[in-house]
Write an enzyme that holds these catalytic residues in place. Structure first.
Site, short mmCIF file in Angstrom:
data_model
loop_
_atom_site.label_atom_id
_atom_site.label_comp_id
_atom_site.label_asym_id
_atom_site.label_seq_id
_atom_site.Cartn_x
_atom_site.Cartn_y
_atom_site.Cartn_z
N ASP A 1 -1.86 -13.40 -5.90
CA ASP A 1 -1.67 -12.33 -5.91
C ASP A 1 -2.31 -11.74 -4.90
OD1 ASP A 1 -3.10 -10.10 -6.84
OD2 ASP A 1 -4.87 -10.48 -7.15
N SER A 2 -2.91 -10.62 -4.67
CA SER A 2 -4.24 -10.53 -2.77
C SER A 2 -5.03 -10.70 -3.16
CB SER A 2 -4.02 -8.65 -3.51
OG SER A 2 -4.85 -8.32 -4.03
N CYS B 1 0.67 -9.85 -8.82
CA CYS B 1 0.54 -8.59 -8.27
C CYS B 1 0.77 -7.36 -8.54
CB CYS B 1 0.10 -8.80 -7.07
SG CYS B 1 -0.98 -7.10 -6.01
N GLU C 1 -13.63 -7.36 -6.02
CA GLU C 1 -13.29 -7.97 -5.01
C GLU C 1 -14.50 -8.13 -4.20
OE1 GLU C 1 -10.88 -10.13 -3.01
OE2 GLU C 1 -9.80 -9.93 -4.78
N CYS D 1 -2.76 -2.91 -12.64
CA CYS D 1 -3.47 -3.94 -11.62
C CYS D 1 -4.20 -5.05 -12.53
CB CYS D 1 -4.32 -3.34 -10.57
SG CYS D 1 -5.09 -4.06 -9.54
N HIS E 1 -6.30 -7.25 -11.10
CA HIS E 1 -7.84 -7.10 -11.28
C HIS E 1 -8.23 -6.24 -12.09
CE1 HIS E 1 -6.98 -8.87 -6.45
NE2 HIS E 1 -8.10 -7.99 -6.47
#
Ligand code: DGL
Length: 287
Positions: free
Chosen positions: A24-25, A87, A172, A206, A208
Site C-alpha cells: 500500500d502507499s 491499495c 497518515e 480506499c 485507509h
C-alpha cells in the site's frame, strides 16, 4: 531503469516458495493485511508501506504506475511469488499495466492481484436497492474503475462516487480520531449520500478508510451498510488459492509478518502495533 540488484534477486527467487507481499502507499493496506492473516494464519507475509511517498491518491497515473511497479519488483526480489496491491489507487492506475505489460517480462509465473474487482463482485450481492455510494481517493474516483467493473458485473446497479482528498492525509498524519476527521468525514458523507435517498451500501474504496471507521459510523445513517474491503479481499484470495493450487504451493507457512516502510520505522511501528494488536518492529528501506 530497473535496479540490476533487484533484477538479479528476482531471478534468484524464481520458482521458490516465499511470503505473500502486501503493498500500500502507507498504512491503509494494514486493514487488508489484518483480514488476510486471519484467513491464512500460517502464511508468511511481507507488508510494504510507501509512507515516504504517500498519499498516492492525488498523484498522476504515470507516477502511481512507476511507484507501484517499483514496489512490486521490490517484493518479488524478496521472494514473493504473489503480491496483493492492498491499495485502490494502485489497483486502479497500475494493476492492469503490470499484469499485462510487465509481468510477462519479469516472471510470468508470479501474480499481482488488486482489490477493486473482488469488492465490486461483493457489492452486487449486498445492495438491495441497487443504489450504491463509493468514497475513494481522487485517483480512484477519476479512474472510474468501480463504474466499469460494476457495469460489467451488475449493470443495473447505480453508483454514486465521491472523492475524499483529505481522508488519507488525516490517517497518515495520525489525525483519524481528531476533530478535523469529524469535519471532513461528515461533510463528504453528506455530499455522497445526498445524491439518492435509496443508497443502501457505502463502499469504502480506499484501504485507509477503515482507520476512520469510528467517525464514518458516527455520521452514517442507520441502515446504511458500510463496506470495508479487508474481509472481502481475504475471502477472494482464499477462493483464488483454492482454484490455483500451484500458487498455494508457492507460499511459505511459518506464520511470520515482516513490516517495511519507506518512512521512519518508529512511527510506522507504533501505528501498526495499535492496529494489528501486537508488537511490530518495522524496518526502513528505499525502493
Ligand atoms: N490506501 C490507498 C487506497 O486504497 C490510499 C491511496 C493514497 O495514498 O492516497 O487507495
Amino acid at each position: 531503469m530497473p535496479n540490476s540488484n533487484t533484477s538479479q534477486a528476482i531471478q534468484a527467487t524464481a520458482g521458490h516458495p516465499g511470503p505473500i507481499g502486501v503493498f500500500d502507499s502507507g498504512y491503509g493496506g494494514l486493514t487488508v493485511l489484518r483480514s488476510l492473516r486471519q484467513a491464512l494464519p500460517e502464511a508468511d507475509f511481507i507488508y510494504l508501506g510507501d509512507n515516504g511517498r504517500a498519499p498516492y491518491g492525488t498523484r498522476s497515473f504515470e507516477l502511481v504506475y512507476e511507484f507501484t511497479l517499483q514496489a512490486v519488483r521490490y517484493l518479488f526480489a524478496r521472494g514473493c511469488q504473489l503480491v496483493i496491491l492492498a491499495c485502490n489507487t494502485a489497483s486502479a492506475k497500475a494493476l492492469r499495466s503490470i499484469q499485462q505489460r510487465d509481468l510477462p517480462g519479469i516472471d510470468p509465473a508470479r501474480r499481482v492481484l488488486g482489490v477493486i474487482r473482488p469488492t465490486a463482485e461483493a457489492v452486487g450481492t449486498i445492495t438491495k436497492s441497487g443504489a450504491v455510494a463509493l468514497v475513494g481517493t481522487p485517483g480512484t474516483v477519476a479512474s472510474q474503475s468501480y463504474d466499469m467493473e460494476l457495469a460489467k458485473l451488475y449493470p443495473s446497479v447505480k453508483l454514486y462516487s465521491h472523492a475524499c482528498p483529505m481522508w488519507v492525509p488525516l490517517v497518515e498524519n495520525m489525525e483519524a480520531e481528531g476533530p478535523g476527521a469529524d469535519y471532513f468525514v461528515k461533510r463528504d458523507l453528506e455530499a455522497v449520500l445526498s445524491n439518492n435517498p435509496a443508497i443502501d451500501t457505502l463502499i469504502l474504496g480506499c484501504t485507509h478508510y477503515p482507520l476512520l471507521l469510528s467517525k464514518i459510523r458516527k455520521y452514517a445513517p442507520e441502515g446504511l451498510t458500510v463496506l470495508p474491503q479487508g474481509d472481502i479481499v481475504a475471502a477472494s484470495l482464499l477462493d483464488y488459492l483454492r482454484r490455483h493450487p500451484e500458487m498455494d504451493a508457492m507460499i511459505t507457512r511459518n506464520g511470520t509478518t515482516d513490516y517495511i516502510t519507506t518512512e521512519a520505522p518508529d512511527k510506522f511501528s507504533a501505528l501498526a502495533a495499535a492496529f494489528m494488536g501486537e508488537a511490530v518492529t518495522a524496518r526502513h528501506d528505499s525502493l
